[in-house]
Design a protein around this motif. Structure first.
Motif, PDB file in Angstrom:
ATOM      1  N   VAL A 180       0.400  -1.153   0.052  1.00  0.00           N
ATOM      2  CA  VAL A 180      -0.383   0.024   0.035  1.00  0.00           C
ATOM      3  C   VAL A 180       1.205   0.829  -0.041  1.00  0.00           C
ATOM      4  CG1 VAL A 180      -1.708   1.643   1.640  1.00  0.00           C
ATOM      5  CG2 VAL A 180      -2.228  -1.437   1.383  1.00  0.00           C
ATOM      6  N   GLU A 181       2.308   1.302   1.003  1.00  0.00           N
ATOM      7  CA  GLU A 181       2.711   2.726   0.352  1.00  0.00           C
ATOM      8  C   GLU A 181       3.810   2.300  -0.049  1.00  0.00           C
ATOM      9  OE1 GLU A 181       2.821   3.047   5.627  1.00  0.00           O
ATOM     10  OE2 GLU A 181       4.552   2.493   4.742  1.00  0.00           O
ATOM     11  N   ALA A 182       4.127   1.642  -0.854  1.00  0.00           N
ATOM     12  CA  ALA A 182       4.669   1.550  -2.084  1.00  0.00           C
ATOM     13  C   ALA A 182       4.357   1.980  -3.049  1.00  0.00           C
ATOM     14  CB  ALA A 182       5.284   0.158  -2.541  1.00  0.00           C
ATOM     15  N   GLY A 183       2.870   2.164  -3.503  1.00  0.00           N
ATOM     16  CA  GLY A 183       2.325   2.580  -4.199  1.00  0.00           C
ATOM     17  C   GLY A 183       2.482   4.100  -4.184  1.00  0.00           C
ATOM     18  N   GLU A 184       2.561   4.837  -2.340  1.00  0.00           N
ATOM     19  CA  GLU A 184       2.594   6.246  -2.768  1.00  0.00           C
ATOM     20  C   GLU A 184       3.838   6.620  -3.224  1.00  0.00           C
ATOM     21  OE1 GLU A 184      -1.855   6.652  -0.248  1.00  0.00           O
ATOM     22  OE2 GLU A 184       0.272   6.984   1.058  1.00  0.00           O
ATOM     23  N   VAL A 279      -5.911  -0.927   9.379  1.00  0.00           N
ATOM     24  CA  VAL A 279      -5.881  -0.443   8.117  1.00  0.00           C
ATOM     25  C   VAL A 279      -5.129   0.504   7.505  1.00  0.00           C
ATOM     26  CG1 VAL A 279      -7.577   0.049   6.139  1.00  0.00           C
ATOM     27  CG2 VAL A 279      -8.235  -1.751   7.751  1.00  0.00           C
ATOM     28  N   ASP A 280      -4.159   0.551   7.072  1.00  0.00           N
ATOM     29  CA  ASP A 280      -3.582   1.468   6.319  1.00  0.00           C
ATOM     30  C   ASP A 280      -3.473   1.697   4.904  1.00  0.00           C
ATOM     31  OD1 ASP A 280      -1.458   1.832   8.053  1.00  0.00           O
ATOM     32  OD2 ASP A 280      -0.946  -0.013   6.604  1.00  0.00           O
ATOM     33  N   LEU A 281      -5.036   1.593   3.997  1.00  0.00           N
ATOM     34  CA  LEU A 281      -5.920   2.043   3.137  1.00  0.00           C
ATOM     35  C   LEU A 281      -5.587   3.455   3.098  1.00  0.00           C
ATOM     36  CD1 LEU A 281      -8.014  -0.661   2.420  1.00  0.00           C
ATOM     37  CD2 LEU A 281      -6.510   0.129   1.044  1.00  0.00           C
ATOM     38  N   PRO A 282      -5.687   4.883   1.743  1.00  0.00           N
ATOM     39  CA  PRO A 282      -6.039   5.690   2.292  1.00  0.00           C
ATOM     40  C   PRO A 282      -7.640   6.230   2.311  1.00  0.00           C
ATOM     41  CG  PRO A 282      -5.021   5.474  -0.057  1.00  0.00           C
ATOM     42  CD  PRO A 282      -5.742   4.124   0.521  1.00  0.00           C
ATOM     43  N   GLY A 283      -8.056   7.115   2.508  1.00  0.00           N
ATOM     44  CA  GLY A 283      -9.275   7.715   3.186  1.00  0.00           C
ATOM     45  C   GLY A 283     -10.385   7.213   2.109  1.00  0.00           C
ATOM     46  N   GLY A 284     -11.517   6.869   2.309  1.00  0.00           N
ATOM     47  CA  GLY A 284     -12.083   6.620   1.519  1.00  0.00           C
ATOM     48  C   GLY A 284     -12.797   5.037   1.033  1.00  0.00           C
ATOM     49  N   THR A 285     -11.216   4.025   1.100  1.00  0.00           N
ATOM     50  CA  THR A 285     -11.235   3.648   0.264  1.00  0.00           C
ATOM     51  C   THR A 285     -11.440   2.071   1.058  1.00  0.00           C
ATOM     52  OG1 THR A 285      -9.075   3.785  -0.895  1.00  0.00           O
ATOM     53  CG2 THR A 285      -9.579   1.828  -0.602  1.00  0.00           C
TER      54      THR A 285
END
Length: 353
Positions: A180-184, A279-285
């Motif tokens: 997840v963080e790698a995507g950002e 959960v570490d997903l971006p807000g709204g996901t």
């Protein structure tokens, strides 16, 4: 086990003798420096525990002596099965017996269950919850292991995967997790794409090295017998004859979860692990793991196993920290359930099977 009553005891007390069978080492039963014996004494303060030749002599109130005798019998069965006793095994066994029912799992069924022997040690479940989780993996094609950190979700799944590979039940192991963080932050990390993603897969490599000779791991990876890859690499594939593990599944979206589950091929087993409180997903996901039980309820051959703080096998403080955070979530939740921790618990409570 043989027992007998001795009338030469204080009024109101009973004495029971548990005979240690010839094939069981008394030293293994007592533990290093009598640590197991001390743990039994600490667990039953009203019971006097003594060793007499090849017997364990228990004296005290009848109800307590009865439970202590059951404990010693279970510990004998654990030693007879070749497992090593520790003070922690005694403590967990006492907890199991204290809450036992007719359908309860016996301590010896938990602590004597071998999953995998590797590099001089044996991997076994250490709690009733872990035993049920392992049994579910054996019985189901798709198993979800949901619970907090330290409950052995990923480690036990990895052990079952290696066991299946060694038994030739599958031809390969596929290990994946979302980065997840790698995507950002991918562009800010040095190195090639694989080098950038590698830190997110490192826990899977670490577990592999615990279970397989490190010298053979690169060969198995090169041959494709073991594959460790980010979740994005699973798209468009069908995974036949494989043991597939999705780790950190709370960080998948609902679309990613559907994509992963539909990779299942013939002769394969899937285990999905995660902790819906982290959960570490971006807000709204929306987390795919939070809603998956609602979606798959009633689907045959899919099992959901929920582990709790009582299944934590790290330092005892980890369990207490998890419980403390749960209490804090309750205290700080808004009346409308806006706090994430409150929503998670309401979801778990409403949909627990």
């Amino acid at each position: 086990m043989a027992s007998q009553e001795n009338g030469d005891v204080p009024a109101g007390d009973v004495e029971q003798h548990v005979v240690v069978p010839p094939g069981v080492s008394i030293s293994a039963l007592l533990g290093p420096v009598d640590s197991v014996l001390r743990a039994v004494e600490n667990g039953f303060e009203t019971v006097d525990v003594r060793v007499r030749d090849e017997e364990i002599v228990l004296r005290g109130p009848e109800a307590d002596v009865s439970v202590a005798a059951r404990l010693v019998a279970e510990l004998i069965d654990v030693v007879a099965a070749g497992a090593t006793l520790t003070a922690d095994v005694v403590t967990r066994s006492i907890e199991m017996l204290a809450t036992a029912t007719a359908a309860s799992t016996r301590p010896s069924e938990v602590f004597a269950m071998d999953i995998l022997s590797s590099r001089g040690r044996t991997i076994r479940p250490k709690t009733v919850g872990q035993k049920r989780y392992v049994d579910a993996i054996d019985a189901s094609t798709v198993t979800f292991g949901i619970g907090p950190a330290g409950t052995g979700k990923t480690y036990l799944a990895m052990a079952k995967a290696v066991q299946a590979l060694q038994a030739r039940q599958v031809s390969r192991i596929v290990l994946t997790r979302p980065a997840v963080e790698a995507g950002e932050r991918l562009g800010y990390l040095p190195g090639s794409l694989s080098e950038k993603i590698d830190p997110y897969l490192r826990p899977l490599y670490d577990a592999l090295h615990d279970m397989i000779d490190p010298a053979t791991v690169p060969k198995l990876l090169e041959a494709g017998t073991i594959e460790v890859a980010p979740l994005a690499y699973m798209r468009g594939r069908t995974l036949n004859d494989a043991f597939i593990i999705l780790d950190e599944a709370q960080n998948t979206s609902t679309e990613q979860m559907k994509m992963f589950l539909t990779r299942l091929g013939f002769g394969s087993t899937m285990v999905i692990t995660g902790d819906i409180t982290q959960v570490d997903l971006p807000g709204g996901t929306q987390s795919g793991l939070r809603v998956i039980e609602d979606i798959l309820t009633g689907v045959d051959d899919v099992e959901f196993c929920r582990l709790s703080s009582s299944d934590v096998v790290r330092h005892r403080l980890v369990s207490e920290i998890i419980d403390a955070y749960s209490r804090w979530d309750v205290q700080t939740s808004s009346p409308d359930g806006g706090h994430r921790g409150s929503r998670d618990r309401q979801h778990e409570k409403g949909h627990r099977r």
